[in-house]
Design a protein around this motif. Structure first.
Motif, short mmCIF file in Angstrom:
data_model
loop_
_atom_site.label_atom_id
_atom_site.label_comp_id
_atom_site.label_asym_id
_atom_site.label_seq_id
_atom_site.Cartn_x
_atom_site.Cartn_y
_atom_site.Cartn_z
N ASN A 49 0.82 -1.22 0.00
CA ASN A 49 0.00 0.00 0.00
C ASN A 49 0.85 1.26 0.00
O ASN A 49 0.48 2.27 -0.61
N ASP A 50 1.98 1.22 0.71
CA ASP A 50 2.90 2.37 0.67
C ASP A 50 3.29 2.68 -0.76
O ASP A 50 3.27 3.84 -1.21
N VAL A 51 3.66 1.64 -1.49
CA VAL A 51 4.13 1.82 -2.86
C VAL A 51 2.99 2.25 -3.77
O VAL A 51 3.13 3.19 -4.56
N ILE A 52 1.85 1.58 -3.65
CA ILE A 52 0.68 1.93 -4.48
C ILE A 52 0.28 3.39 -4.26
O ILE A 52 0.03 4.13 -5.22
N ASP A 53 0.22 3.81 -3.01
CA ASP A 53 -0.19 5.18 -2.71
C ASP A 53 0.73 6.20 -3.37
O ASP A 53 0.27 7.21 -3.90
N ILE A 54 2.03 5.93 -3.33
CA ILE A 54 2.98 6.88 -3.90
C ILE A 54 2.98 6.83 -5.42
O ILE A 54 2.90 7.87 -6.10
N VAL A 55 3.00 5.63 -5.99
CA VAL A 55 3.10 5.50 -7.44
C VAL A 55 1.83 5.99 -8.14
O VAL A 55 1.91 6.73 -9.13
#
Length: 332
Positions: free
Chosen positions: A301-307
């Motif tokens: 989720n960290d990555v999805i939110d940023i990307v």
């Protein structure tokens, strides 16, 4: 010799310059601003780069360099620079280089937090050149593979140097990330070399993932990266390739130094937990660490939110400091 005299001397005489860089893809790409600066400001010089494969593929065919060689040739050179990453070749070839080169200058790191491009630009400064930008370069060859025309493409690259000390750079959740991205309508391609191809198990991945690991040269992989709308990867060579190729690049950092290693460009975004123990690269703590929470605690989720929020990156020029740069030592 003053900077202006040095620049005039190397330009008018068409001098031959040998630069030794014996490390990986990312290191070679971070050398390219220095190579470009030298050639732009001393256009009559002839630059040869002595390096290792596959890193040399990133500069093959580039007009800036005369030759890219993986072992010393029989040519003679007016000056040789042993870059901050030249220890392996120095150990093996220094005696031969002393016979080939009128002068050898050894560069060494003075501050581990200075961005690597800045260290390499000290080579250009020695020759009287002043850099005007820090844009990196990567050679590419177009690859014709069938990709959906109605979907955006995201490249994933779980690469790391095959060594136990660098395995900690691998983020462990790319499979889960691929699932979510495909569910959201993206095409996902996996990028990497033979090591990543060995690790690939199709039963563990979403059936729509396009596996390109171990099938293409570095230049062809660069061609694949150029087809991507976004690139997500570890702190490793392909992230530097993506940044140099102008693709929106998201780099997952754990144990390594962002200040030194972040790929160049405003199209680059770092994803990190910024834990108090990070970075542990080049420290005794790093050698003792066995839980790798700096990467393990970065969630999908960290990555999805940023990307997918498309957070804009910061140019890596902002990370280095002007105070302590490379140390310069004359060998002969």
């Amino acid at each position: 010799m003053t900077s202006s005299i040095a620049q005039k001397y190397f330009n008018e005489a068409g001098k031959k310059i040998l630069i030794v860089m014996d490390q990986g893809i990312g290191n070679m790409i971070m050398l390219t601003p220095a190579l470009k600066t030298i050639k732009e400001q001393i256009p009559n010089c002839k630059i040869t780069v002595l390096g290792k494969q596959p890193a040399l593929q990133t500069i093959l065919g580039w007009h800036v360099i005369e030759k890219a060689i993986s072992a010393p040739d029989n040519d003679t050179y007016d000056i040789c620079f042993l870059s901050i990453w030249s220890g392996d070749y120095e150990d093996h070839y220094l005696d031969k280089l002393k016979k080939q080169c009128k002068q050898i200058i050894k560069m060494s790191i003075g501050n581990l937090d200075v961005h690597e491009t800045k260290h390499h630009l000290e080579i250009a400064a020695f020759l009287g050149c002043r850099h005007t930008d820090i844009k990196t370069y990567c050679s590419s060859i177009d690859v014709d593979i069938p990709l959906p025309r109605d979907k955006k493409i995201i490249g994933l690259s779980d690469t790391a140097t095959p060594h136990k000390d660098w395995e900690r750079k691998r983020w462990p959740y790319y499979k889960e990330l691929a699932n979510i991205l495909i569910q959201k309508g993206y095409t996902v391609i996996l990028l990497g070399g033979t090591e990543e191809a060995k690790r690939y198990n199709p039963g563990e991945w979403h059936p729509e993932v396009i596996n390109c690991t171990g099938k293409y040269t570095i230049q062809e992989t660069a061609g694949l990266i150029k087809k991507c709308h976004k690139f997500i990867g570890n702190d490793s060579g392909p992230a530097h390739m993506a940044a140099a190729l102008g693709v929106d690049t998201y780099v997952i950092f754990g144990p390594t130094r962002i200040s030194k290693n972040k790929p160049c460009g405003s199209n680059v975004t770092v994803i990190s937990k910024y834990l108090p123990c990070s970075p542990c690269q080049n420290t005794s703590g790093g050698l003792l660490c066995n839980d790798w929470k700096c990467v393990n605690e970065i969630t999908v989720n960290d990555v999805i939110d940023i990307v997918l929020e498309d957070v804009s990156g910061q140019d890596s020029c902002n990370y280095y400091h002007e105070d302590t740069l490379s140390k310069i030592e004359s060998v002969i």
